[in-house]
Design a protein around this motif. Structure first.
Motif, PDB file in Angstrom:
ATOM      1  N   GLN A 121       0.828  -1.209   0.000  1.00  0.00           N
ATOM      2  CA  GLN A 121       0.000   0.000   0.000  1.00  0.00           C
ATOM      3  C   GLN A 121       0.861   1.258   0.000  1.00  0.00           C
ATOM      4  O   GLN A 121       0.543   2.223  -0.688  1.00  0.00           O
ATOM      5  CB  GLN A 121      -0.935   0.021   1.203  1.00  0.00           C
TER       6      GLN A 121
ATOM      7  N   GLU B 151      -8.411  10.748  -4.486  1.00  0.00           N
ATOM      8  CA  GLU B 151      -8.327   9.776  -5.573  1.00  0.00           C
ATOM      9  C   GLU B 151      -7.509   8.555  -5.135  1.00  0.00           C
ATOM     10  O   GLU B 151      -7.851   7.420  -5.477  1.00  0.00           O
ATOM     11  CB  GLU B 151      -7.696  10.415  -6.808  1.00  0.00           C
TER      12      GLU B 151
ATOM     13  N   GLU C  32      -9.718   6.285  -3.160  1.00  0.00           N
ATOM     14  CA  GLU C  32     -10.610   5.507  -4.023  1.00  0.00           C
ATOM     15  C   GLU C  32      -9.868   4.358  -4.695  1.00  0.00           C
ATOM     16  O   GLU C  32     -10.355   3.232  -4.731  1.00  0.00           O
ATOM     17  CB  GLU C  32     -11.223   6.407  -5.094  1.00  0.00           C
ATOM     18  N   LEU C  33      -8.683   4.650  -5.236  1.00  0.00           N
ATOM     19  CA  LEU C  33      -7.920   3.629  -5.949  1.00  0.00           C
ATOM     20  C   LEU C  33      -7.415   2.524  -5.021  1.00  0.00           C
ATOM     21  O   LEU C  33      -7.297   1.374  -5.429  1.00  0.00           O
ATOM     22  CB  LEU C  33      -6.752   4.266  -6.705  1.00  0.00           C
ATOM     23  N   LEU C  34      -7.114   2.889  -3.768  1.00  0.00           N
ATOM     24  CA  LEU C  34      -6.662   1.901  -2.789  1.00  0.00           C
ATOM     25  C   LEU C  34      -7.845   1.216  -2.097  1.00  0.00           C
ATOM     26  O   LEU C  34      -7.659   0.286  -1.314  1.00  0.00           O
ATOM     27  CB  LEU C  34      -5.760   2.554  -1.734  1.00  0.00           C
ATOM     28  N   ASN C  35      -9.058   1.718  -2.359  1.00  0.00           N
ATOM     29  CA  ASN C  35     -10.276   1.192  -1.762  1.00  0.00           C
ATOM     30  C   ASN C  35     -10.255   1.279  -0.228  1.00  0.00           C
ATOM     31  O   ASN C  35     -10.591   0.334   0.477  1.00  0.00           O
ATOM     32  CB  ASN C  35     -10.534  -0.249  -2.227  1.00  0.00           C
ATOM     33  N   VAL C  36      -9.806   2.452   0.256  1.00  0.00           N
ATOM     34  CA  VAL C  36      -9.778   2.739   1.693  1.00  0.00           C
ATOM     35  C   VAL C  36     -10.293   4.162   1.891  1.00  0.00           C
ATOM     36  O   VAL C  36     -10.456   4.913   0.935  1.00  0.00           O
ATOM     37  CB  VAL C  36      -8.350   2.603   2.290  1.00  0.00           C
TER      38      VAL C  36
END
Length: 75
Positions: A27, A43, A46-50
């Motif tokens: 991460q 952003e 969102e891309l890391l889904n956290v």
């Protein structure tokens, strides 16, 4: 002064050196790459889904590692 959203302006050799020596987690490495490509924190979250708070926490750990690597760089 707030420093959470500063995007460093590293050269390619500096980026490679930091990635090679900072011992980033998956991460942290993803966040490091995204931030150096000028993705905003939102952003990245969102891309890391956290959540944003988690990104700030990852960013803090990542920055601590970067500072340690920079302190040991041959300048």
């Amino acid at each position: 002064m707030r420093t959470r959203n500063i995007i460093p302006d590293f050269t390619k050799p500096e980026l490679d050196y930091i990635i090679e020596n900072a011992n980033f987690t998956t991460q942290e490495k993803m966040l490091f790459t995204m931030r150096n490509n000028e993705h905003p924190i939102e952003e990245c979250a969102e891309l890391l889904n956290v959540g944003r708070t988690t990104v700030f926490r990852i960013n803090k750990r990542m920055m601590n590692k970067i500072m340690k690597v920079i302190a040991h760089m041959d300048i």
